[in-house]
Design a protein around this motif. Structure first.
Motif, PDB file in Angstrom:
ATOM      1  N   ILE A   8     -31.240  -0.763 -42.194  1.00 54.91           N
ATOM      2  CA  ILE A   8     -30.086  -0.937 -41.314  1.00 54.91           C
ATOM      3  C   ILE A   8     -30.340  -0.118 -40.054  1.00 54.91           C
ATOM      4  N   GLN A   9     -29.993  -0.665 -38.911  1.00 50.91           N
ATOM      5  CA  GLN A   9     -30.204   0.072 -37.663  1.00 50.91           C
ATOM      6  C   GLN A   9     -29.108   1.108 -37.446  1.00 50.91           C
ATOM      7  N   PRO A  10     -29.484   2.306 -37.021  1.00 51.87           N
ATOM      8  CA  PRO A  10     -28.473   3.325 -36.734  1.00 51.87           C
ATOM      9  C   PRO A  10     -27.951   3.163 -35.307  1.00 51.87           C
ATOM     10  N   ILE A  16     -17.448  -3.067 -41.751  1.00 46.92           N
ATOM     11  CA  ILE A  16     -17.407  -3.751 -43.049  1.00 46.92           C
ATOM     12  C   ILE A  16     -18.310  -4.986 -43.079  1.00 46.92           C
ATOM     13  N   GLY A  17     -18.759  -5.471 -41.917  1.00 46.37           N
ATOM     14  CA  GLY A  17     -19.724  -6.589 -41.912  1.00 46.37           C
ATOM     15  C   GLY A  17     -21.030  -6.130 -42.526  1.00 46.37           C
ATOM     16  N   THR A  18     -21.554  -5.032 -42.018  1.00 43.64           N
ATOM     17  CA  THR A  18     -22.805  -4.477 -42.549  1.00 43.64           C
ATOM     18  C   THR A  18     -22.625  -4.063 -44.015  1.00 43.64           C
ATOM     19  N   TYR A  19     -21.461  -3.509 -44.311  1.00 43.14           N
ATOM     20  CA  TYR A  19     -21.211  -3.065 -45.689  1.00 43.14           C
ATOM     21  C   TYR A  19     -21.191  -4.255 -46.660  1.00 43.14           C
ATOM     22  N   LEU A  20     -20.394  -5.282 -46.340  1.00 45.54           N
ATOM     23  CA  LEU A  20     -20.257  -6.402 -47.286  1.00 45.54           C
ATOM     24  C   LEU A  20     -21.505  -7.293 -47.287  1.00 45.54           C
ATOM     25  N   GLY A  21     -22.154  -7.404 -46.125  1.00 47.16           N
ATOM     26  CA  GLY A  21     -23.334  -8.276 -46.049  1.00 47.16           C
ATOM     27  C   GLY A  21     -24.585  -7.606 -46.565  1.00 47.16           C
ATOM     28  N   SER A  22     -24.558  -6.279 -46.621  1.00 43.81           N
ATOM     29  CA  SER A  22     -25.805  -5.616 -46.920  1.00 43.81           C
ATOM     30  C   SER A  22     -25.660  -4.481 -47.949  1.00 43.81           C
ATOM     31  N   ILE A  23     -24.980  -3.391 -47.607  1.00 42.04           N
ATOM     32  CA  ILE A  23     -24.995  -2.218 -48.502  1.00 42.04           C
ATOM     33  C   ILE A  23     -24.374  -2.512 -49.869  1.00 42.04           C
ATOM     34  N   PRO A 146     -33.045  -7.930 -49.397  1.00 38.41           N
ATOM     35  CA  PRO A 146     -31.620  -8.255 -49.249  1.00 38.41           C
ATOM     36  C   PRO A 146     -31.131  -8.046 -47.820  1.00 38.41           C
ATOM     37  N   VAL A 147     -30.617  -9.095 -47.222  1.00 36.41           N
ATOM     38  CA  VAL A 147     -30.119  -9.025 -45.839  1.00 36.41           C
ATOM     39  C   VAL A 147     -28.932  -9.966 -45.669  1.00 36.41           C
ATOM     40  N   GLY A 148     -28.222  -9.803 -44.556  1.00 40.31           N
ATOM     41  CA  GLY A 148     -27.178 -10.750 -44.189  1.00 40.31           C
ATOM     42  C   GLY A 148     -27.814 -11.985 -43.565  1.00 40.31           C
ATOM     43  N   ASP A 149     -26.964 -12.976 -43.358  1.00 44.60           N
ATOM     44  CA  ASP A 149     -27.391 -14.269 -42.861  1.00 44.60           C
ATOM     45  C   ASP A 149     -28.179 -14.208 -41.537  1.00 44.60           C
ATOM     46  N   ASP A 150     -27.794 -13.269 -40.662  1.00 42.03           N
ATOM     47  CA  ASP A 150     -28.407 -13.211 -39.324  1.00 42.03           C
ATOM     48  C   ASP A 150     -29.886 -12.816 -39.362  1.00 42.03           C
ATOM     49  N   GLN A 151     -30.359 -12.339 -40.498  1.00 42.81           N
ATOM     50  CA  GLN A 151     -31.766 -11.909 -40.585  1.00 42.81           C
ATOM     51  C   GLN A 151     -32.681 -12.951 -41.219  1.00 42.81           C
ATOM     52  N   LYS A 152     -32.095 -14.102 -41.560  1.00 41.57           N
ATOM     53  CA  LYS A 152     -32.852 -15.147 -42.255  1.00 41.57           C
ATOM     54  C   LYS A 152     -34.085 -15.579 -41.462  1.00 41.57           C
ATOM     55  N   VAL A 183     -21.194 -14.645 -50.824  1.00 41.49           N
ATOM     56  CA  VAL A 183     -20.084 -14.405 -49.885  1.00 41.49           C
ATOM     57  C   VAL A 183     -20.308 -13.064 -49.204  1.00 41.49           C
ATOM     58  N   GLY A 184     -19.889 -12.994 -47.953  1.00 39.44           N
ATOM     59  CA  GLY A 184     -20.023 -11.732 -47.222  1.00 39.44           C
ATOM     60  C   GLY A 184     -21.268 -11.678 -46.360  1.00 39.44           C
ATOM     61  N   ALA A 185     -22.100 -12.742 -46.409  1.00 36.51           N
ATOM     62  CA  ALA A 185     -23.351 -12.717 -45.649  1.00 36.51           C
ATOM     63  C   ALA A 185     -23.105 -12.826 -44.149  1.00 36.51           C
ATOM     64  N   ARG A 186     -21.908 -13.265 -43.785  1.00 36.16           N
ATOM     65  CA  ARG A 186     -21.583 -13.377 -42.370  1.00 36.16           C
ATOM     66  C   ARG A 186     -20.096 -13.111 -42.167  1.00 36.16           C
ATOM     67  N   ILE A 187     -19.775 -11.840 -42.027  1.00 33.44           N
ATOM     68  CA  ILE A 187     -18.389 -11.455 -41.770  1.00 33.44           C
ATOM     69  C   ILE A 187     -18.161 -11.584 -40.266  1.00 33.44           C
ATOM     70  N   MET A 188     -17.046 -12.209 -39.900  1.00 32.74           N
ATOM     71  CA  MET A 188     -16.823 -12.522 -38.489  1.00 32.74           C
ATOM     72  C   MET A 188     -15.906 -11.492 -37.818  1.00 32.74           C
ATOM     73  N   LYS A 195     -17.351 -15.478 -33.859  1.00 29.37           N
ATOM     74  CA  LYS A 195     -18.493 -14.600 -33.579  1.00 29.37           C
ATOM     75  C   LYS A 195     -18.691 -13.634 -34.738  1.00 29.37           C
ATOM     76  N   LYS A 196     -19.915 -13.206 -34.966  1.00 25.45           N
ATOM     77  CA  LYS A 196     -20.203 -12.240 -36.030  1.00 25.45           C
ATOM     78  C   LYS A 196     -19.533 -10.896 -35.744  1.00 25.45           C
ATOM     79  N   MET A 197     -19.016 -10.242 -36.768  1.00 23.27           N
ATOM     80  CA  MET A 197     -18.528  -8.864 -36.576  1.00 23.27           C
ATOM     81  C   MET A 197     -19.736  -7.999 -36.250  1.00 23.27           C
ATOM     82  N   SER A 198     -19.656  -7.306 -35.122  1.00 20.29           N
ATOM     83  CA  SER A 198     -20.861  -6.634 -34.667  1.00 20.29           C
ATOM     84  C   SER A 198     -20.564  -5.226 -34.154  1.00 20.29           C
ATOM     85  N   LYS A 199     -21.558  -4.345 -34.369  1.00 20.16           N
ATOM     86  CA  LYS A 199     -21.426  -2.969 -33.908  1.00 20.16           C
ATOM     87  C   LYS A 199     -21.384  -2.906 -32.385  1.00 20.16           C
ATOM     88  N   SER A 200     -21.954  -3.931 -31.740  1.00 26.08           N
ATOM     89  CA  SER A 200     -22.077  -3.861 -30.283  1.00 26.08           C
ATOM     90  C   SER A 200     -20.963  -4.599 -29.540  1.00 26.08           C
TER      91      SER A 200
HETATM   92  P1  AMP Z   1     -27.662  -4.143 -38.604  1.00 23.38           P
HETATM   93  O1  AMP Z   1     -26.420  -3.354 -38.707  1.00 23.38           O
HETATM   94  O2  AMP Z   1     -27.660  -5.141 -37.495  1.00 23.38           O
HETATM   95  O3  AMP Z   1     -28.885  -3.307 -38.686  1.00 23.38           O
HETATM   96  O4  AMP Z   1     -27.658  -5.006 -39.928  1.00 23.38           O
HETATM   97  C1  AMP Z   1     -27.855  -4.428 -41.183  1.00 23.38           C
HETATM   98  C2  AMP Z   1     -27.656  -5.447 -42.274  1.00 23.38           C
HETATM   99  O5  AMP Z   1     -26.291  -5.864 -42.308  1.00 23.38           O
HETATM  100  C3  AMP Z   1     -28.477  -6.722 -42.114  1.00 23.38           C
HETATM  101  O6  AMP Z   1     -28.904  -7.154 -43.390  1.00 23.38           O
HETATM  102  C4  AMP Z   1     -27.499  -7.682 -41.510  1.00 23.38           C
HETATM  103  O7  AMP Z   1     -27.821  -9.011 -41.836  1.00 23.38           O
HETATM  104  C5  AMP Z   1     -26.183  -7.261 -42.160  1.00 23.38           C
HETATM  105  N1  AMP Z   1     -25.016  -7.543 -41.292  1.00 23.38           N
HETATM  106  C6  AMP Z   1     -24.781  -7.041 -40.053  1.00 23.38           C
HETATM  107  N2  AMP Z   1     -23.638  -7.536 -39.541  1.00 23.38           N
HETATM  108  C7  AMP Z   1     -23.120  -8.361 -40.498  1.00 23.38           C
HETATM  109  C8  AMP Z   1     -21.938  -9.184 -40.579  1.00 23.38           C
HETATM  110  N3  AMP Z   1     -21.056  -9.265 -39.599  1.00 23.38           N
HETATM  111  N4  AMP Z   1     -21.734  -9.887 -41.719  1.00 23.38           N
HETATM  112  C9  AMP Z   1     -22.617  -9.810 -42.742  1.00 23.38           C
HETATM  113  N5  AMP Z   1     -23.746  -9.074 -42.722  1.00 23.38           N
HETATM  114  C10 AMP Z   1     -24.000  -8.359 -41.616  1.00 23.38           C
END
Ligand code: AMP
Ligand code: TRP
Length: 333
Positions: A8-10, A16-23, A146-152, A183-188, A195-200
């Motif tokens: 996961i990138q710091p 919760i997107g990163t949490y549910l999709g990944s951790i 194991p990754v979320g959908d965006d890393q496919k 479920v949870g691979a792409r939290i919006m 749009k994807k829930m995003s840190k940025s």
């Molecule tokens: P990142 O925070 O971009 O380094 O992503 C870390 C992990 O969380 C990767 O496996 C992503 O696919 C997953 N991830 C990030 N954002 C989301 C999201 N909105 N929904 C589901 N998974 C996510």
């Protein structure tokens, strides 16, 4: 020993997107794959493909490490480490760039999106990012990632590179398989659910951070954008907001979307949102408590040192073999 690798990138506080999709998935997989060793890292080399403030980056590295532990990762079959502390990652990234085609990198949707958002220059490392990621995985001969959908798409490229090297030099890399949660691979985003829930995302209301106060969590969910037809149905195209809330609830409770729709189909949006809000509050409460304990105890550094030592042994050997395999350096025995 078979390996499961992910990172996961710091880049700011986790949501919760990163949490549910990944951790949360890592925690589940640790139970399901007890005979595998998990190599989970903080992808700080990936983070600097976009300019970062160094104090914030340092803070985020520590925070992500502590959060991994607070979310329930067990240390028995785990090496937790910081990517940049193992030089082989940078080395492998360069070597794999020598096998990656420009056309492949140009097709990456994450690159296109991130490049478009950059106001100043787009770095060449943002472009070659997928080769760094492939290196992270192939260095350890990961069986699963194991990754979320965006890393496919990055995973597909990693597989192509592994196969390309294997075809040229004989079996050398394990070809990894993605593990994407159902479920949870792409939290919006809560404010723009297409749009994807995003840190940025500039809008802080679009996401819930793992360390947010209970009242903030409630507020964010209660004001999440939905629609006006008043029906609780799973239909991501026409009802992205409600579908997203259903996904969040399903990923937290482990109940299927179908079951949830049946339970809540006659409920109004406000009541349904209250249910989702309370589920999120309850899920994050122990994580927040554990986070503060972990930070206070100072155990993170010990765990990161051990993780580094273990991962480094594996990575060093693999990079030395790869150098030799492709003909670099002096001929060795
Ligand atoms: P990142 O925070 O971009 O380094 O992503 C870390 C992990 O969380 C990767 O496996 C992503 O696919 C997953 N991830 C990030 N954002 C989301 C999201 N909105 N929904 C589901 N998974 C996510
Ligand atoms: N690129 C991933 C992301 O942004 C993080 C990552 C870096 C990763 N290296 C990895 C994930 C290796 C899995 C395996 O989400």
């Amino acid at each position: 020993m078979k390996h499961i690798v992910s990172g996961i990138q710091p880049t700011g506080s986790l949501n919760i997107g990163t949490y549910l999709g990944s951790i949360k998935n890592f925690v589940r997989l640790q139970e399901a794959y007890k005979d595998h060793h998990f190599l989970i890292f903080i992808a700080d080399l990936h983070a600097i493909t976009i300019p970062r403030d160094r104090a914030e980056l340092r803070k985020s590295i520590k925070e992500v490490a502590a959060l991994y532990l607070a979310c329930g990762l067990k240390t028995d079959n785990l090496s937790l480490f910081i990517q940049s502390e193992i030089e082989a990652h940078s080395q492998m990234s360069y070597l794999l760039q020598c096998f990656t085609y420009m056309g492949e990198l140009e097709r990456m949707t994450q690159f296109k999106e991130k490049a478009q958002r950059q106001e100043k220059g787009v770095t060449s490392s943002l472009f070659t990012y997928p080769a760094l990621m492939a290196g992270d995985i192939l260095l350890y001969d990961a069986e699963y990632v194991p990754v979320g959908d965006d890393q496919k798409q990055h995973l597909e490229l990693t597989r192509d590179l592994a196969i390309r090297v294997n075809n040229r030099y004989g079996d050398f890399f394990t070809v990894p398989k993605p593990l994407i949660p159902k479920v949870g691979a792409r939290i919006m985003s809560l404010t723009e659910p297409t749009k994807k829930m995003s840190k940025s995302d500039d809008n802080i209301k679009s996401r819930i951070l793992l360390l947010d106060d209970d009242n903030i969590i409630r507020k964010r969910i209660m004001s999440a954008v939905t629609d006006t037809d008043g029906q609780i149905r799973f239909d991501p195209n026409n009802k992205p907001g409600i579908s997203n809330l259903l996904s969040i609830l399903s990923a937290i409770t482990n109940e299927s979307i179908e079951t949830l729709v049946n339970t809540y189909k006659d409920t109004d949006y406000k009541t349904f949102k209250e249910v989702v809000a309370e589920a999120v509050v309850k899920e994050l409460k122990p994580i927040k408590e554990k986070y503060h304990e972990v930070i206070k105890s100072g155990e993170v550094d010990t765990i990161l040192d051990q993780g580094k030592a273990h991962a480094e042994r594996i990575a060093r050997k693999k990079i030395a073999k790869f150098n030799h395999k492709i003909g670099l350096g002096r001929k060795q025995k």
